[in-house]
Design an enzyme around this catalytic site. Structure first.
Site, short mmCIF file in Angstrom:
data_model
loop_
_atom_site.label_atom_id
_atom_site.label_comp_id
_atom_site.label_asym_id
_atom_site.label_seq_id
_atom_site.Cartn_x
_atom_site.Cartn_y
_atom_site.Cartn_z
CE LYS A 1 3.44 0.10 4.49
NZ LYS A 1 2.64 -0.03 3.28
NE ARG B 1 4.57 -7.81 11.03
CZ ARG B 1 3.97 -7.04 10.11
NH1 ARG B 1 2.95 -7.48 9.43
NH2 ARG B 1 4.38 -5.81 9.92
CD GLU C 1 -2.72 1.20 2.50
OE1 GLU C 1 -2.66 0.29 3.35
OE2 GLU C 1 -3.46 2.19 2.61
P1 ATP Z 1 3.05 -1.99 7.71
O1 ATP Z 1 2.26 -2.49 8.87
O2 ATP Z 1 4.47 -1.79 8.01
O3 ATP Z 1 2.44 -0.80 7.05
P2 ATP Z 1 1.79 -3.56 5.83
O4 ATP Z 1 1.64 -5.04 5.87
O5 ATP Z 1 0.59 -2.75 6.17
O6 ATP Z 1 3.02 -3.18 6.68
P3 ATP Z 1 1.79 -3.39 3.03
O7 ATP Z 1 2.20 -2.28 2.18
O8 ATP Z 1 0.37 -3.73 3.08
O9 ATP Z 1 2.31 -3.06 4.46
O10 ATP Z 1 2.67 -4.68 2.77
C1 ATP Z 1 3.00 -5.20 1.53
C2 ATP Z 1 3.40 -6.63 1.71
O11 ATP Z 1 4.51 -6.72 2.59
C3 ATP Z 1 2.29 -7.44 2.34
O12 ATP Z 1 2.13 -8.63 1.60
C4 ATP Z 1 2.77 -7.72 3.72
O13 ATP Z 1 2.30 -8.96 4.18
C5 ATP Z 1 4.28 -7.69 3.57
N1 ATP Z 1 4.92 -7.31 4.82
C6 ATP Z 1 4.71 -6.21 5.55
N2 ATP Z 1 5.45 -6.21 6.68
C7 ATP Z 1 6.17 -7.37 6.66
C8 ATP Z 1 7.12 -7.97 7.54
N3 ATP Z 1 7.49 -7.37 8.67
N4 ATP Z 1 7.64 -9.15 7.19
C9 ATP Z 1 7.28 -9.76 6.04
N5 ATP Z 1 6.40 -9.25 5.17
C10 ATP Z 1 5.84 -8.07 5.46
MG MG Z 2 -1.16 -2.60 5.25
#
Ligand code: ATP
Ligand code: MG
Length: 564
Positions: free
Chosen positions: A276, A266, A37
């Site tokens: 983020k 994760r 995102e």
């Molecule tokens: P954040 O909580 O940091 O914003 P998010 O999961 O909301 O992370 P996205 O942009 O939705 O961020 O993530 C894109 C991809 O990265 C998703 O498939 C998510 O599962 C993966 N991802 C995010 N954080 C991790 C992590 N700590 N380890 C492995 N994969 C991750």
């Molecule tokens: Mg997200």
């Protein structure tokens, strides 16, 4: 069978995919996606997902590809700046999406059509309740939810209402579209989840064309299906969303693909926050110097700090994939960085905290040149010449007036070897008015060059580096340390506190170091090893011709300068 390189061990995802390929599911194609995102900069956790998804495509070539898809369904939090930085970061990690760059917003019209289709099938309805009311009536794990009074609206009324939602007739929060699934489901995500909401917000791609936006849980599986994704891999927190994912794939007609979702743990790293939202909070509050502050766990931060893409990829391979949450040591990531830099970094002599040494029996005005290897790990890297003269700088830590036991470097009356030069004996310790040691007066023994041992004196146990004073360059060096003092800042903060209270006040120290003159020509973006000190990277933003600025990437080893 997939032809994975031997170095990639088979984890449960790779085994699953290999079985699918063997069974010719999707005619043996493996199509993955990385779906960020664009609401912030990517962090090292995302690198795990990037390496997995793009890695699988590489391992399963040629019948494979990996898409980069922006899940841009929330215009309120998303920005073009993030779209750009994410692309840069994925490329930097060494991956290429080729033609396969997509945006969920490209599917808004199709997603709208699918919602109308669900309405027509009696599988979605417009609810006049607010999100808060929906939440309040959702029930609990032990109590079923309460059906909305609008749940049994006719198809015709729902269609009309949904069209009016799209046309902008309602204010935000006045109407939502919900999937009609099961208000008593043990899975809360199936209790008539919200799939569309009204947002009168400008979207960075679709502008003002839309005022209703699909929810992530709705847009994600359908976008996967529209792109023909075969394996939709995400982190564990989405496990409970999987039934909704499958419900949508099963109930929407006309989808070109039938993806399925699997979850992996994760990445969590010690001394790091990995969200983020929290990283944005630090940036906004000015607690760090922007997203690419070298202390940040963002890809842009670690890039600027001098981590290499290869080291991050090796790290991701090393930690592997599991189904259970775990915590990885930051030290492991640093280890991977060191291993890679050791192979490639140009060696130089640099003194971070200089202490002057005068070699009283070395002729005044004489300058000799010592030939040093640029990288013992890389014979191609060649040699360079470094000046040596009567006045030098050594590292303050390499001298102890009152040595602790087992301190083998320079002490009053003691002898130490100057690396690649000769041995010196310290005869006099000069102090300033405040009692601070400002200079050591030493003599050298010309007979001890090229590793020759002193004769008639005790064995010399320590070898230290040095820089010739007259030719040394004064260079700004930024010494970075852990951003947090607690291994798990979120846990330490608990419910009440904030992770920010555990920010390490000593996470950045700026020193003026003395470096050998060869670094004058260093441009931004080059890796160095300051011998015996650590790995450094010339800051790509702040370095100027003739005036490089160095970021400490990582210390040479854990516990450097603890008295050995
Ligand atoms: P954040 O909580 O940091 O914003 P998010 O999961 O909301 O992370 P996205 O942009 O939705 O961020 O993530 C894109 C991809 O990265 C998703 O498939 C998510 O599962 C993966 N991802 C995010 N954080 C991790 C992590 N700590 N380890 C492995 N994969 C991750
Ligand atoms: Mg997200």
């Amino acid at each position: 069978m997939s032809d994975a390189p031997a170095s990639v061990s088979k984890d449960f995802i790779r085994e699953l995919i290999a079985a699918d390929v063997a069974a010719q599911r999707n005619e043996g194609w493996v199509i993955t996606r990385f779906p960020p995102e664009p609401n912030g900069y990517l962090h090292i956790g995302h690198a795990k997902s990037i390496c997995l998804n793009f890695g699988l495509a590489l391992e399963n070539a040629p019948k494979s590809r990996c898409h980069l898809r922006f899940d841009d369904t929330n215009p309120v939090k998303e920005e073009v700046e993030y779209v750009h930085s994410i692309q840069e970061d994925v490329k930097w990690l060494g991956f290429d999406w080729g033609q396969n760059l997509f945006y969920a917003s490209d599917y808004f019209e199709k997603l709208y059509g699918f919602a109308v289709q669900l309405i027509e099938k009696g599988l979605a309805y417009v609810d006049d309740q607010t999100l808060e009311q929906v939440r309040a009536h959702r029930g609990s794990l032990t109590q079923p939810g309460t059906p909305s009074p609008y749940r049994d609206r006719s198809v015709a009324e729902n269609k009309d209402m949904f069209a009016r939602m799209r046309a902008g007739e309602f204010r935000e929060g006045e109407r939502i579209l919900r999937a009609k699934i099961d208000m008593a489901s043990p899975n809360m995500n199936l209790r008539d989840p919200v799939i569309y909401r009204i947002l009168h917000a400008h979207h960075h791609r679709t502008g003002d064309a839309w005022c209703i936006y699909p929810m992530y849980d709705y847009a994600h599986p359908l976008s996967d299906a529209l792109e023909g994704i075969t394996h939709s891999l995400c982190t564990l927190e989405f496990e409970h969303h999987r039934p909704l994912y499958e419900w949508l794939i099963d109930n929407v007609d006309g989808l070109p693909g039938k993806p399925y979702q699997r979850e992996f743990a994760r990445l969590n790293l010690t001394y790091t926050v990995m969200s983020k939202r929290k990283l944005l909070e630090m940036v906004k509050a000015g607690l760090v110097n922007g997203w690419d502050d070298p202390r940040m766990p963002t890809i842009s931060g670690i890039r600027r700090r001098g981590y290499t893409p290869a080291s991050v990829r090796v790290f991701c391979e090393t930690i592997g994939l599991t189904k259970y949450p775990s915590l990885t040591e930051l030290a492991l990531l640093e280890h991977c960085v060191r291993e890679d830099l050791n192979k490639h970094a140009q060696r130089v002599y640099g003194v971070l905290r200089p202490l002057k040494v005068v070699i009283t029996n070395y002729p005044e005005g004489q300058v000799e040149e010592v030939e040093l290897v640029n990288n013992p790990e890389d014979p191609e890297a060649g040699k360079r010449r470094v000046p040596l003269s009567r006045e030098l700088y050594i590292e303050r830590d390499d001298f102890m007036e009152h040595p602790v036991p087992d301190f083998h470097r320079l002490v009053p009356g003691g002898e130490v070897r100057l690396k690649y030069a000769f041995c010196i004996i310290c005869h006099e310790v000069v102090k300033d008015a405040a009692g601070e040691v400002v200079e050591l007066r030493c003599t050298y023994d010309d007979a001890t060059r090229r590793g020759v041992k002193p004769v008639g004196r005790p064995k010399v146990k320590g070898t230290i580096h040095w820089v010739s004073a007259a030719q040394a360059l004064d260079v700004q060096v930024r010494l970075y340390d852990k951003l947090f003092t607690e291994a798990q800042p979120d846990e330490a903060a608990g419910e009440e506190g904030s992770f920010t209270q555990f920010l390490n006040p000593a996470s950045l120290e700026v020193v003026t170091a003395k470096l050998e003159p060869s670094v004058a020509s260093a441009s931004g973006g080059a890796h160095y090893q300051f011998e015996r000190v650590g790995y450094f990277y010339t800051d790509p933003k702040d370095s100027r011709p003739g005036a490089p600025v160095f970021n400490r990437t990582v210390a040479l080893k854990d516990g450097f300068a603890k008295g050995k």
